[in-house]
Scaffold this active site. Structure first.
Site, mmCIF file in Angstrom:
data_model
loop_
_atom_site.group_PDB
_atom_site.id
_atom_site.type_symbol
_atom_site.label_atom_id
_atom_site.label_comp_id
_atom_site.label_asym_id
_atom_site.label_seq_id
_atom_site.Cartn_x
_atom_site.Cartn_y
_atom_site.Cartn_z
ATOM 1 N N HIS A 183 32.319 18.663 68.909
ATOM 2 C CA HIS A 183 31.218 19.482 68.388
ATOM 3 C C HIS A 183 31.261 20.891 68.987
ATOM 4 C CE1 HIS A 183 26.895 19.988 67.086
ATOM 5 N NE2 HIS A 183 26.970 20.896 68.030
ATOM 6 N N GLU A 184 31.351 20.979 70.308
ATOM 7 C CA GLU A 184 31.304 22.288 70.964
ATOM 8 C C GLU A 184 32.536 23.127 70.645
ATOM 9 O OE1 GLU A 184 28.524 23.141 72.125
ATOM 10 O OE2 GLU A 184 27.704 21.116 72.059
ATOM 11 N N HIS A 187 32.334 24.843 67.364
ATOM 12 C CA HIS A 187 31.536 26.066 67.450
ATOM 13 C C HIS A 187 32.388 27.301 67.723
ATOM 14 C CE1 HIS A 187 27.338 25.038 67.152
ATOM 15 N NE2 HIS A 187 27.390 24.125 68.102
ATOM 16 N N GLU A 202 24.948 24.872 64.010
ATOM 17 C CA GLU A 202 24.784 23.486 64.454
ATOM 18 C C GLU A 202 25.120 22.457 63.386
ATOM 19 O OE1 GLU A 202 24.703 23.019 67.378
ATOM 20 O OE2 GLU A 202 23.842 24.805 68.287
#
Length: 908
Positions: A336-337, A340, A359
């Protein structure tokens, strides 16, 4: 030539220009929302002096600005900063003394007053300042691990203003050049590689060194990051060059002292994630390094700072005894990070109403990467479960939209919710299916490439997807209908036989739970996909899928090859963000064919059962009839899908011992054999899914259904875990780490008196001696689960004790409300201690506070006391207004459902 006349005209022109400059000087008041655009930052230089042993830090912030019109001041952000000197320098190197004045303390808005009107142009503003280390995990904050202090940053959402003066909005993307002067025995890391080190020789600086870091790519303030402390720095496997990135990228782990070895598993999985992301985006990793930092205390799960990604420590510090939940979470959150780094870091939303672009995309992309690299994790089912979770909130009248207008700082804080993350991801998943995987990716790649190192909006993304797909405005309107209005679509379906064809009639409205005051009439552009049964020429059954865009109130589909008796699933693959309601006969045929459906659709079926119950269309008997069918699934997510509704029935509807006994017996029949088959200890080479299922079943059966045999098995582990070693430390490793939370919860509730100390005494003492993050979370859950009044009060009081970290408070209080003494005891404690709690956790926690202390309320009395108490606090707590509205609405909906449902249905 007449030189005299020429001089006169020049002087006149200068006089007119000066008059116009003065006339154009802004006459405005402190901006509480967006800053005015007539002053914009171009670059920052931050030179900070940081010693974790101290209570504050100092430094210089130099901001290059473009003053787009004449002005005698500019606005910027700064909060709790002690600014001692401000110097303004123009492009001719002329300096002006200026003043820094706080204009709106609560919002963190300040003014730089020039003392005169200056013409438009480029300037440099240098500010000397100091600031305390923040106590609420915002800006530049200090925490301790095993007695050693560490300084860490967390700038999102609007906490950079605590760290340095600046333009604290996402639209202002500039390069940052950072230098940190720190004691020589301290390690410092930042967004970019260290490019210089200078040992300081002056007597007042001996024992210090100055570290310089490379300039960043253009970043918003909320992505600036650094950390100082006695860190272990561990080199990970280098991320090899790819066709998208010609050079290798260094990878490191940053862990608290002595913990470096435990960050290696997280580092090992990172290169594959980066490579998979590059292949999807067609764009190389855009920063100069990857550092993963395990923070000893952290308000969020993780933060995507480019080059220095920060995580809650339990996600990074892993070993053979780590809970399976943490091991799987480590991979998912890392994916997830790192997603980003493209969505959010390379391309940034210009304002917080488009937070979902960060997000939702990271949530959706993480699912895609996990499915590619760890298909056994079943991230497809996690995405569907996340959508069902979001629908619970999205059914509220008080819910926010995905693209909610941001009118104040409180709105920014409350935007970090299931609507932004899970609903946003589900909507992306739905429209990816509608456009096709390859077409959707083409649109995403075009969007990233067009807006790289800049900002972009939802409209920019929709336009890129529309261009890639060749779709007309009908697609754009359909996608925007999910972004710009709240609510869950409900698609009513019925199958009829007309002129020799199977015709599926569709009707859409807003799904509303029983007792809602919302308006059901609402339209979306819904890509409805239906899977249905057909018979081939040999009489064997198979299935087809058919899709239509339903953007009117009613529509219909001809199901080619279907018969009047065909079963159908109104949400094929559960890819649509909508709920469905079927004609009774149609639902019966689908239920009979449940075993033919893939796991994804069985989850959608379970959501339909839950939604039907919450909407009042189904009673407890229908839920209890469906539960055994789903419980027999070999897939964990499907087998446990109705457990939340079973908990609700036990907690709110069962009114007498017979009804409660029926629920307990059903739970025993459905789940106990499965738990006994798994056993209570880890088995050699067992799957993570088995470990996760064991943990879910043990928690439900022991803490919710209170089966004596399960509680005794966990209590036996608890007694072993609380026995002291030779060094006086308790043997927490004696319990199954996957069950430790439940083990300690049961042990605290039973509170054995086998030794001189009670379980509560032992756990409180252990909390002060334990630094291992997973064990600390288990201890806190165990303490919070205590039911004896005196023990429960002692446990809750720890939320105000420095032995409990700020980021751990919610774990303790949630356990106390859910598994401990319950809502009334929690409420009484909170109303007596709220001022101290808010002081510890910070005003920005206001949006979550009503739900934390009063979640699961189910009476008019509880709803009214919540409103009476929080109403006077709303101005003090940013975001609390929305948190109050949603918690109150949930309480009233629960009340309406409980009053409507017939508890005798449990016995049918």
């Amino acid at each position: 030539m007449c030189t005299t006349r020429r001089f006169t005209l020049t002087a006149l022109a200068l006089g007119i220009a000066s008059f116009n400059a003065a006339a154009a000087t802004p006459n405005d008041s402190a901006p509480l929302g967006k800053l005015p655009r007539w002053a914009q930052p171009l670059a920052y230089q931050l030179d900070l002096r940081v010693d974790p042993q101290q209570s504050d830090y100092s430094g210089n912030a130099t901001i290059d600005i473009d003053l787009k019109q004449a002005a005698d001041h500019l606005w910027l952000h700064g909060q709790d900063l002690n600014v001692s000197k401000v110097t303004l320098t123009d492009k001719r190197k002329k300096t002006y003394a200026a003043q820094y004045k706080v204009a709106a303390q609560k919002e963190g808005v300040a003014a730089i007053e020039f003392g005169q009107t200056l013409p438009a142009g480029r300037y440099s503003v240098a500010l000397e300042y100091s600031a305390p280390f923040n106590q609420q995990l915002e800006g530049v904050y200090k925490v301790s691990s095993q007695g050693a202090p560490y300084v860490i940053t967390q700038m999102e959402a609007i906490s950079a203003r605590y760290a340095f003066p600046g333009f604290d909005e996402p639209a202002f993307k500039t390069p940052f050049t950072l230098s940190l002067t720190v004691p020589e025995n301290q390690v410092a890391v930042a967004n970019t590689r260290q490019v210089g080190e200078q040992k300081l020789e002056k007597s007042q600086d001996r024992g210090w060194h100055k570290l310089s870091f490379a300039p960043t790519r253009p970043l918003p303030t909320y992505l600036v990051a650094f950390a100082v402390g006695p860190w272990d720095v561990v080199n990970g496997p280098e991320i090899p060059a790819t066709k998208w990135r010609p050079q290798a990228t260094p990878l490191r782990g940053i862990a608290p002292q002595g913990e470096g070895e435990r960050i290696k598993p997280a580092l090992a999985q990172t290169p594959a994630i980066i490579t998979a992301l590059e292949d999807y985006f067609g764009f190389g990793y855009p920063f100069d390094k990857v550092d993963l930092l395990a923070a000893p205390d952290f308000a969020a799960g993780a933060m995507e700072n480019p080059g220095l990604v920060t995580f809650r420590d339990y996600l990074m510090l892993l070993d053979a005894n780590s809970p399976a939940h943490n091991v799987r979470g480590s991979f998912n959150v890392t994916a997830h990070e790192l997603a980003h780094q493209w969505f959010g870091d390379t391309v940034t939303m210009p304002w917080w109403d488009d937070l979902w672009l960060n997000e939702a995309f990271a949530t959706w992309m993480q699912s895609k990467i996990t499915r590619q690299l760890h298909p056994e994790y079943r991230a497809d089912l996690e995405l569907i479960s996340g959508a069902s979770y979001a629908m619970q909130s999205d059914s509220l009248v008080s819910v926010r939209r995905i693209r909610q207008p941001i009118t104040g700082n409180g709105d920014i804080e409350t935007a970090f919710d299931g609507i932004t993350y899970q609903k946003g991801a589900a909507v992306l998943n739905m429209f990816e299916r509608y456009l096709g995987t390859d077409t959707f990716r083409q649109g995403v790649r075009a969007y990233i490439k067009q807006h790289q190192f800049s900002s972009a909006t939802a409209d920019d993304l929709v336009a890129a997807l529309a261009k890639a797909s060749g779709k007309d405005q009908r697609f754009a309107k359909a996608m925007q209908s999910f972004l710009d209005q709240s609510g869950v679509p409900l698609v009513d379906t019925s199958l009829s036989w007309e002129d020799g064809k199977a015709v599926l009639h569709l009707k859409q409205q807003r799904y509303l739970p029983l007792g809602s005051t919302g308006e059901a009439k609402r339209l979306w552009g819904i890509p409805v996909c239906v899977r249905y049964g057909v018979a081939d020429s040999s009489g064997n059954g198979s299935a087809k899928t058919q899709c239509e865009l339903l953007d009117q109130e009613q529509g219909k589909m001809v199901l080619q090859g279907a018969s009047a008796s065909s079963w159908y699933m109104p949400n094929a693959d559960a890819a649509g963000y909508y709920r469905f309601n079927m004609a009774h006969e149609d639902l019966a045929r689908l239920t009979a064919s449940l075993g033919q459906l893939p796991d994804t659709e069985q989850l959608a079926y379970a959501d339909a059962i839950n939604a039907g119950f919450d909407g009042g269309a189904l009673d407890a008997a229908a839920v209890l009839a469906a539960a055994p069918r789903l419980a027999q699934s070999n897939t964990r997510e499907v087998a446990t899908a109705l457990i939340p509704t079973l908990k609700w029935l036990s907690r709110h509807e069962a009114r007498n011992p017979a009804q409660q006994a029926r629920l307990v017996e059903l739970a025993r029949q459905m789940y106990l054999p499965r738990l006994q088959q798994l056993g209570y200890q880890r088995r050699a080479n067992e799957s993570q899914d088995d470990a996760l299922l064991r943990a879910s079943l043990a928690s439900f059966l022991a803490l919710d259904m209170k089966l004596p045999e399960v509680r005794q098995a966990l209590l036996a582990q608890g007694k072993q875990a609380l026995q002291p070693n030779a060094d006086g430390q308790i043997k927490l490793a004696a319990a199954n780490p996957d069950l430790l939370r439940s083990v300690l919860a049961v042990t605290a509730q039973e509170n054995p008196q086998d030794s001189s100390d009670s379980a509560i005494d032992v756990l409180i003492k252990a909390l002060g001696n334990t630094s291992e993050p997973a064990q600390r979370m288990a201890i806190l859950s165990g303490l919070g689960s205590a039911k004896a009044a005196g023990n429960a009060e002692r446990a809750r009081n720890l939320a105000l004790d420095p032995r409990v970290k700020v980021g751990e408070i919610s774990t303790l209080l949630y356990a106390s409300r859910e598994d401990g003494e319950g809502r009334d005891a929690m409420w009484k404690w909170f109303t007596a201690n709220h001022a101290q709690l808010i002081k510890r956790s910070g005003d920005s926690s206001g949006g979550k506070l009503p739900g934390l202390v009063a979640g699961d309320s189910c009476s008019q009395r509880e709803a009214d006391r919540l409103t009476t108490f929080f109403q006077p606090l709303l101005k003090q707590l940013p975001g609390a207004e929305r948190g109050l509205a949603q918690t109150r609405e949930r309480a009233l909906l629960c009340t309406a459902l409980r009053d409507k449902q017939d508890p005798e249905a449990i016995l049918r």
